[in-house]
Design an enzyme around this catalytic site. Structure first.
Site, short mmCIF file in Angstrom:
data_model
loop_
_atom_site.label_atom_id
_atom_site.label_comp_id
_atom_site.label_asym_id
_atom_site.label_seq_id
_atom_site.Cartn_x
_atom_site.Cartn_y
_atom_site.Cartn_z
N GLU A 14 5.17 14.91 3.00
CA GLU A 14 5.05 16.46 2.86
C GLU A 14 5.44 17.08 4.07
O GLU A 14 5.17 16.56 5.19
CB GLU A 14 3.65 16.59 2.33
CG GLU A 14 3.56 15.98 0.85
CD GLU A 14 4.26 16.60 -0.13
OE1 GLU A 14 5.12 17.39 -0.06
OE2 GLU A 14 3.95 15.98 -1.24
N HIS A 15 6.01 18.10 3.84
CA HIS A 15 6.59 19.23 5.11
C HIS A 15 7.21 18.46 5.99
O HIS A 15 7.40 18.70 7.17
CB HIS A 15 5.29 19.80 5.67
CG HIS A 15 4.64 20.47 4.74
ND1 HIS A 15 5.15 22.11 4.37
CD2 HIS A 15 3.69 20.43 3.98
CE1 HIS A 15 4.36 22.96 3.71
NE2 HIS A 15 3.45 21.89 3.16
N ASP A 37 10.80 17.50 5.09
CA ASP A 37 12.08 17.68 4.95
C ASP A 37 12.67 18.81 5.81
O ASP A 37 13.97 18.26 6.36
CB ASP A 37 12.26 18.28 3.39
CG ASP A 37 11.28 19.40 3.21
OD1 ASP A 37 10.42 19.93 3.89
OD2 ASP A 37 11.47 20.04 1.99
N GLY A 79 4.59 24.59 -13.40
CA GLY A 79 3.60 24.78 -12.26
C GLY A 79 2.78 23.68 -11.80
O GLY A 79 1.78 23.89 -10.92
N ASP A 127 14.05 17.29 -4.75
CA ASP A 127 13.68 17.42 -6.18
C ASP A 127 15.18 16.96 -7.27
O ASP A 127 14.85 16.22 -8.23
CB ASP A 127 13.32 18.78 -7.04
CG ASP A 127 12.14 19.33 -6.18
OD1 ASP A 127 11.23 18.31 -5.37
OD2 ASP A 127 11.60 20.31 -6.16
N TYR A 182 3.71 29.02 4.62
CA TYR A 182 4.83 28.04 4.62
C TYR A 182 5.78 28.44 5.72
O TYR A 182 5.99 27.76 6.78
CB TYR A 182 5.52 28.18 3.37
CG TYR A 182 6.99 27.09 3.51
CD1 TYR A 182 6.75 25.67 3.18
CD2 TYR A 182 8.08 27.93 3.57
CE1 TYR A 182 8.17 25.03 3.26
CE2 TYR A 182 9.24 26.92 3.87
CZ TYR A 182 9.15 25.70 3.51
OH TYR A 182 10.47 25.06 3.72
#
Length: 386
Positions: free
Chosen positions: A33-34, A36, A120, A171, A221
Site C-alpha cells: 500500500e502507498h 505505487d 465503496g 486496478d 493522502y
C-alpha cells in the site's frame, strides 16, 4: 454474476436479439500500500466479483446503454466530443474514445450490464467496468489487435480524462491480467510483473467492510505523498552522484543519514514505505514456498506500519484488526488508501465462523452497525463469456 440475468435484461430492453457477453473482475491487494507513487511494488489479484455486459453492434453511430442495477438508460453518439453527463455512462463513453485513439473503429452498439462488486469497498468496480468494455470493444470492433497493456492504459486514461480521477494503474492491471489461483507482483515503475501461486488450502480470504469513510482522506493522502517527496529531495541533495527518483531507490542507511534534514513525520512516512518494500518481497518468497503463516505475519506488520507510521488507519479499522488478532486470524490489515474501508483477512477455515460472527457482534455493539462481509476467491481477468 448470473449470465441469464444479464441476458434477460438485454433482450427485454433492446430488440430481442442476443449479443456477446463479457466479464471483468474487481480486485484485492494482498500487500503493498502507498507504494505505487513511490515507484515500488503492489501485489493484487482479480476476484470472483465483477462486471458483466452483453453487447451487440447496432449498425449506427449511437451507443444505447442500460445499467441494470440502476434501472437507467443513456444514449450517446460515438463521435460526440462532449459525451453524456451521467456519471456511470462516462466510463463507457471514455472507453469508446480511448479505444478509438488506439486504432479501433468503434461503431454504435446496444449494451446492458450489471455488477456484483460491492460499491465503496475498495474492490475497484470502476476499473472492472472499464476493463470489461475495453476488452469487449477490442473483440467486437478491433479484431483483438490492441494489446492487454493498452487496454489497461485505456482504462486509466478514461479515469483521468473523462471521470476526473487521477488514479494509478494497479486496478485496471489486475482486472485485465488476473489469473485464477495467482496473485501478481507489479513493478509500478517498469510495469514488469510476475505471477505467484495463491492457493491457500485450509484458509479463506475475507474482507470486512467497516462501512465508514472519513472525510480527511484526500488531503491526508496529499500530505503523505508530500512527505515522501520531501525525503527524496533530501536524499538527492545528500547523494548527488546517485540516481534517486523515488523512495524505491533508498535503503535504510540512506534514510538514517537524512534524519536531521527532514521532519520526524516525514521520516515516519518513509520508514513505512521502505518497510513495505521489504515486506512485499518477503511475501513473494513465502508464497513460492506455500508459507501462509509468513504471509499473514507480514500483513499484520503492514497494518501496524499503516496505522502507526503512515497514520492512515482509523479507530474502526484498528478495532477489526484487534478482533482478528484475538481470534488467531493468520493475517489482517487495512486494504486501500486508508481512513476507512475494509480489512483483508487470511483466516483458517476452522476459525472463520467464530471470527466473523464475533466481529459482527462486537462491531455492532461498539459502533451501532455490523461490518459487511465479503468472501473472495482469486479468479481470471477480463474474458469473453459467450
Amino acid at each position: 454474476m448470473d449470465i441469464e440475468f444479464v441476458r434477460s435484461r438485454f433482450i427485454k430492453h433492446f430488440d430481442g436479439k442476443t449479443g456477446n457477453v463479457y466479464a471483468s473482475p474487481g480486485r484485492i491487494n494482498l500487500i503493498g500500500e502507498h507504494t505505487d507513487y513511490n515507484g515500488g511494488f503492489v501485489f493484487p489479484g482479480a476476484i470472483d466479483k465483477g462486471i458483466m455486459c452483453e453487447i451487440r453492434p447496432n449498425g449506427t453511430d449511437t451507443v444505447m446503454a442500460y445499467a441494470i442495477d440502476l434501472k437507467d438508460r443513456v444514449e450517446f453518439n460515438v463521435n460526440d466530443p462532449e459525451g453524456p453527463k451521467t456519471s456511470w455512462a462516462r466510463y463507457i463513453y471514455g472507453i469508446v474514445q480511448e479505444m478509438k485513439k488506439r486504432g479501433v473503429d468503434v461503431k454504435g452498439f446496444n449494451t446492458a450490464f450489471a455488477g456484483d462488486v460491492p460499491l465503496g469497498a475498495g474492490m475497484s468496480s470502476s476499473a472492472a467496468m472499464e476493463s470489461c468494455f475495453a476488452f469487449a470493444l477490442n473483440d467486437l470492433f478491433g479484431d483483438n489487435k490492441v494489446e492487454k497493456w493498452d487496454l489497461v492504459l485505456a482504462g486509466q486514461a478514461t479515469e483521468h480524462n473523462y471521470c476526473g480521477v487521477n488514479c494509478g494503474i494497479m486496478d485496471q492491471f489486475a482486472s485485465v491480467f488476473g489469473k485464477e489461483g495467482k496473485l501478481m507482483r507489479l513493478d509500478c515503475r517498469s510495469r514488469e510483473f510476475e505471477y505467484f501461486p495463491f492457493d491457500p488450502k485450509g484458509y479463506k480470504l475475507v474482507l470486512l467492510d467497516s462501512v465508514v469513510k472519513h472525510e480527511l482522506a484526500s488531503s491526508a493522502y496529499n500530505d503523505r505523498r508530500r512527505s515522501c517527496e520531501n525525503v527524496v529531495a533530501a536524499l538527492k541533495n545528500k547523494y548527488p552522484d546517485r540516481k534517486i527518483e523515488t523512495l524505491r531507490d533508498a535503503d535504510w542507511d540512506m534514510l538514517d543519514s537524512v534524519k536531521s534534514e527532514v521532519s520526524d513525520e516525514d521520516i515516519k512516512r518513509a520508514t513505512f514505505v521502505l518497510g513495505e518494500k521489504d515486506r512485499v518481497l518477503a511475501v513473494c518468497d513465502a508464497l513460492t514456498k506455500g508459507d501462509y503463516e509468513t504471509v499473514g505475519k507480514k500483513m499484520y506488520e503492514t497494518h501496524e506500519g499503516l496505522s502507526k507510521d503512515y497514520e492512515v488507519s482509523c479507530e474502526e479499522i484498528d478495532f477489526l484488526v484487534e478482533i482478528a488478532k484475538a481470534h488467531g486470524v493468520t493475517g489482517c490489515r487495512i486494504m486501500g488508501g486508508g481512513f476507512g474501508g475494509c480489512t483483508i483477512n487470511l483466516v483458517k477455515e476452522e476459525l472463520y465462523d467464530s471470527f466473523v460472527n464475533d466481529a459482527k457482534e462486537k462491531y455492532n455493539e461498539k459502533y451501532g452497525r455490523e461490518p459487511k462481509v465479503y468472501d473472495v476467491v482469486i479468479k481470471d481477468g477480463s474474458h469473453k463469456v459467450c
